[in-house]
Design a protein around this motif. Structure first.
Motif, PDB file in Angstrom:
ATOM      1  N   LEU A  34       0.835  -1.199   0.000  1.00 18.61           N
ATOM      2  CA  LEU A  34       0.000   0.000   0.000  1.00 18.61           C
ATOM      3  C   LEU A  34       0.869   1.247   0.000  1.00 18.61           C
ATOM      4  O   LEU A  34       1.937   1.279   0.612  1.00 18.61           O
ATOM      5  CB  LEU A  34      -0.923   0.005   1.220  1.00 18.61           C
ATOM      6  CG  LEU A  34      -2.014  -1.065   1.202  1.00 18.61           C
ATOM      7  CD1 LEU A  34      -2.793  -1.062   2.509  1.00 18.61           C
ATOM      8  CD2 LEU A  34      -2.963  -0.864   0.032  1.00 18.61           C
ATOM      9  N   ASP A  35       0.404   2.267  -0.687  1.00 17.88           N
ATOM     10  CA  ASP A  35       1.113   3.535  -0.825  1.00 17.88           C
ATOM     11  C   ASP A  35       0.368   4.608  -0.040  1.00 17.88           C
ATOM     12  O   ASP A  35      -0.762   4.973  -0.383  1.00 17.88           O
ATOM     13  CB  ASP A  35       1.195   3.914  -2.306  1.00 17.88           C
ATOM     14  CG  ASP A  35       2.012   5.175  -2.557  1.00 17.88           C
ATOM     15  OD1 ASP A  35       2.397   5.848  -1.575  1.00 17.88           O
ATOM     16  OD2 ASP A  35       2.259   5.483  -3.737  1.00 17.88           O
ATOM     17  N   VAL A  45      -3.985   1.852   5.646  1.00 14.61           N
ATOM     18  CA  VAL A  45      -2.746   1.866   6.431  1.00 14.61           C
ATOM     19  C   VAL A  45      -2.983   2.503   7.796  1.00 14.61           C
ATOM     20  O   VAL A  45      -2.576   1.965   8.839  1.00 14.61           O
ATOM     21  CB  VAL A  45      -1.629   2.619   5.684  1.00 14.61           C
ATOM     22  CG1 VAL A  45      -0.396   2.756   6.580  1.00 14.61           C
ATOM     23  CG2 VAL A  45      -1.266   1.902   4.387  1.00 14.61           C
ATOM     24  N   ASN A  46      -3.659   3.628   7.811  1.00 14.80           N
ATOM     25  CA  ASN A  46      -3.906   4.326   9.072  1.00 14.80           C
ATOM     26  C   ASN A  46      -4.816   3.529   9.992  1.00 14.80           C
ATOM     27  O   ASN A  46      -4.630   3.519  11.218  1.00 14.80           O
ATOM     28  CB  ASN A  46      -4.501   5.706   8.803  1.00 14.80           C
ATOM     29  CG  ASN A  46      -3.500   6.666   8.179  1.00 14.80           C
ATOM     30  OD1 ASN A  46      -2.296   6.532   8.388  1.00 14.80           O
ATOM     31  ND2 ASN A  46      -3.985   7.612   7.400  1.00 14.80           N
ATOM     32  N   TYR A  47      -5.809   2.863   9.415  1.00 15.48           N
ATOM     33  CA  TYR A  47      -6.678   2.010  10.227  1.00 15.48           C
ATOM     34  C   TYR A  47      -5.862   0.930  10.920  1.00 15.48           C
ATOM     35  O   TYR A  47      -6.005   0.692  12.128  1.00 15.48           O
ATOM     36  CB  TYR A  47      -7.769   1.378   9.380  1.00 15.48           C
ATOM     37  CG  TYR A  47      -8.473   0.258  10.108  1.00 15.48           C
ATOM     38  CD1 TYR A  47      -9.391   0.545  11.109  1.00 15.48           C
ATOM     39  CD2 TYR A  47      -8.174  -1.068   9.827  1.00 15.48           C
ATOM     40  CE1 TYR A  47     -10.015  -0.477  11.812  1.00 15.48           C
ATOM     41  CE2 TYR A  47      -8.784  -2.094  10.532  1.00 15.48           C
ATOM     42  CZ  TYR A  47      -9.701  -1.797  11.522  1.00 15.48           C
ATOM     43  OH  TYR A  47     -10.295  -2.818  12.215  1.00 15.48           O
ATOM     44  N   LEU A  48      -5.006   0.259  10.161  1.00 16.77           N
ATOM     45  CA  LEU A  48      -4.207  -0.820  10.731  1.00 16.77           C
ATOM     46  C   LEU A  48      -3.247  -0.302  11.797  1.00 16.77           C
ATOM     47  O   LEU A  48      -3.049  -0.941  12.833  1.00 16.77           O
ATOM     48  CB  LEU A  48      -3.447  -1.547   9.618  1.00 16.77           C
ATOM     49  CG  LEU A  48      -4.330  -2.371   8.669  1.00 16.77           C
ATOM     50  CD1 LEU A  48      -3.543  -2.805   7.441  1.00 16.77           C
ATOM     51  CD2 LEU A  48      -4.911  -3.578   9.389  1.00 16.77           C
ATOM     52  N   ARG A  49      -2.662   0.845  11.561  1.00 12.74           N
ATOM     53  CA  ARG A  49      -1.760   1.416  12.561  1.00 12.74           C
ATOM     54  C   ARG A  49      -2.508   1.794  13.833  1.00 12.74           C
ATOM     55  O   ARG A  49      -2.047   1.525  14.953  1.00 12.74           O
ATOM     56  CB  ARG A  49      -1.043   2.638  11.981  1.00 12.74           C
ATOM     57  CG  ARG A  49       0.072   2.275  11.013  1.00 12.74           C
ATOM     58  CD  ARG A  49       0.743   3.511  10.485  1.00 12.74           C
ATOM     59  NE  ARG A  49       1.868   3.177   9.607  1.00 12.74           N
ATOM     60  CZ  ARG A  49       2.411   4.018   8.743  1.00 12.74           C
ATOM     61  NH1 ARG A  49       1.928   5.264   8.646  1.00 12.74           N
ATOM     62  NH2 ARG A  49       3.419   3.642   7.989  1.00 12.74           N
ATOM     63  N   ASN A  50      -3.666   2.420  13.677  1.00 13.55           N
ATOM     64  CA  ASN A  50      -4.450   2.808  14.846  1.00 13.55           C
ATOM     65  C   ASN A  50      -4.925   1.593  15.632  1.00 13.55           C
ATOM     66  O   ASN A  50      -4.922   1.596  16.866  1.00 13.55           O
ATOM     67  CB  ASN A  50      -5.643   3.662  14.428  1.00 13.55           C
ATOM     68  CG  ASN A  50      -5.242   5.036  13.934  1.00 13.55           C
ATOM     69  OD1 ASN A  50      -4.182   5.544  14.290  1.00 13.55           O
ATOM     70  ND2 ASN A  50      -6.075   5.641  13.106  1.00 13.55           N
ATOM     71  N   ALA A  51      -5.346   0.565  14.910  1.00 13.40           N
ATOM     72  CA  ALA A  51      -5.843  -0.639  15.567  1.00 13.40           C
ATOM     73  C   ALA A  51      -4.753  -1.352  16.356  1.00 13.40           C
ATOM     74  O   ALA A  51      -5.045  -2.057  17.328  1.00 13.40           O
ATOM     75  CB  ALA A  51      -6.431  -1.586  14.524  1.00 13.40           C
ATOM     76  N   ASN A  52      -3.512  -1.171  15.936  1.00 12.50           N
ATOM     77  CA  ASN A  52      -2.405  -1.880  16.572  1.00 12.50           C
ATOM     78  C   ASN A  52      -1.521  -0.987  17.432  1.00 12.50           C
ATOM     79  O   ASN A  52      -0.520  -1.455  17.980  1.00 12.50           O
ATOM     80  CB  ASN A  52      -1.552  -2.561  15.499  1.00 12.50           C
ATOM     81  CG  ASN A  52      -2.257  -3.735  14.879  1.00 12.50           C
ATOM     82  OD1 ASN A  52      -2.315  -4.818  15.454  1.00 12.50           O
ATOM     83  ND2 ASN A  52      -2.827  -3.532  13.701  1.00 12.50           N
ATOM     84  N   THR A  61       1.998  -3.356   4.939  1.00 16.89           N
ATOM     85  CA  THR A  61       0.570  -3.397   4.624  1.00 16.89           C
ATOM     86  C   THR A  61       0.422  -3.588   3.118  1.00 16.89           C
ATOM     87  O   THR A  61       1.189  -3.047   2.335  1.00 16.89           O
ATOM     88  CB  THR A  61      -0.141  -2.104   5.059  1.00 16.89           C
ATOM     89  OG1 THR A  61       0.498  -0.976   4.433  1.00 16.89           O
ATOM     90  CG2 THR A  61      -0.086  -1.933   6.572  1.00 16.89           C
ATOM     91  N   PHE A  62      -0.573  -4.326   2.719  1.00 12.72           N
ATOM     92  CA  PHE A  62      -0.719  -4.646   1.301  1.00 12.72           C
ATOM     93  C   PHE A  62      -2.175  -4.939   0.984  1.00 12.72           C
ATOM     94  O   PHE A  62      -3.019  -5.111   1.874  1.00 12.72           O
ATOM     95  CB  PHE A  62       0.168  -5.841   0.931  1.00 12.72           C
ATOM     96  CG  PHE A  62       0.035  -7.025   1.864  1.00 12.72           C
ATOM     97  CD1 PHE A  62      -0.916  -8.012   1.642  1.00 12.72           C
ATOM     98  CD2 PHE A  62       0.857  -7.140   2.979  1.00 12.72           C
ATOM     99  CE1 PHE A  62      -1.050  -9.089   2.500  1.00 12.72           C
ATOM    100  CE2 PHE A  62       0.737  -8.212   3.845  1.00 12.72           C
ATOM    101  CZ  PHE A  62      -0.219  -9.195   3.610  1.00 12.72           C
ATOM    102  N   ALA A  63      -2.474  -4.984  -0.304  1.00 16.49           N
ATOM    103  CA  ALA A  63      -3.831  -5.271  -0.764  1.00 16.49           C
ATOM    104  C   ALA A  63      -3.751  -5.907  -2.145  1.00 16.49           C
ATOM    105  O   ALA A  63      -2.676  -5.949  -2.765  1.00 16.49           O
ATOM    106  CB  ALA A  63      -4.674  -3.994  -0.804  1.00 16.49           C
TER     107      ALA A  63
END
Length: 221
Positions: A34-35, A45-52, A61-63
């Motif tokens: 992800l870019d 990316v921000n969701y994953l960072r916030n969740a963790n 992170t990738f898709a």
């Protein structure tokens, strides 16, 4: 006790230390990094960072590449298949062999799987180590999860599956979350795939994760 006391004690006694760099192999076929410079990708990316935040380092992170290409071409509007490589923010390395960690994690999951939510699996090492329950960062009361049990296990990894049900207003979505847990350099690491619930999605995600985690372990002896 619902979980292994040994792992709980070791996690509580861990002291802050500088984590070693992790070598991440080539992503599974069809997946692209992800870019953060692209708005739709930055959201994930921000969701994953916030969740963790506070529990796991987000290492990658990738898709699905086809979804990213469709959005770029204005033929799509959302990222529905994505993933992340996470490392639990411990202190000192766990004094466990990888195979012993996998066995302990499997035992803890089988004992507590029904209570492990998707967000706990995003920080899955913490969940299997001490039984803590995660919560969605946007709407905790809207999240429920059904355990789909242990999908695959060998000496290097444990692959788990849950279905997350997210209710927002009148819209209900079900997301299949598949997490491969392993131990690298004494640090719990997970590789996580998220996709809409569908027939065969767990089998497909597990088959995708197995060779990737095998390469990850080999690249980080």
């Amino acid at each position: 006790m619902r979980v292994r006391r040994l792992l709980t004690v070791m996690l509580c006694l861990a002291l802050p230390t500088l984590a070693q760099a992790l070598s991440i192999p080539a992503l599974p076929n069809g997946m692209c990094l992800l870019d953060e410079k692209v708005a739709e990708q930055a959201t994930v990316v921000n969701y994953l960072r916030n969740a963790n935040a506070g529990s796991n380092e987000v290492l990658a992170t990738f898709a699905r590449c086809d979804e990213l290409a469709a959005i770029a071409a204005k033929k799509g509007s959302s990222i529905t298949h994505y993933g992340a490589v996470l490392r639990q923010s411990l202190g000192e390395p766990l004094p466990l062999a990888r195979s012993a960690y996998v066995e302990a994690a499997a035992a803890a999951y089988r004992a507590n799987g029904a209570a492990i939510t998707e967000t706990a699996l995003t920080g899955a090492r913490e969940a299997v180590a001490n039984g803590t329950k995660g919560s969605d960062i946007t709407n905790p009361k809207a999240i429920t999860a059904d355990s789909n049990g242990v999908l695959f296990k060998n000496a290097d990894m444990l692959i788990l599956g849950v279905v997350q049900t997210n209710s927002l207003g009148n819209k209900v979505s079900r997301i299949a979350s598949t997490s491969a847990l392993t131990l690298v350099g004494g640090s719990p690491v997970s590789v996580n795939l998220y996709a809409p619930e569908a027939l065969g999605v767990f089998a497909q995600s597990s088959a995708t994760l197995q060779p990737f985690v095998t390469q990850l372990v080999a690249a980080n002896p």
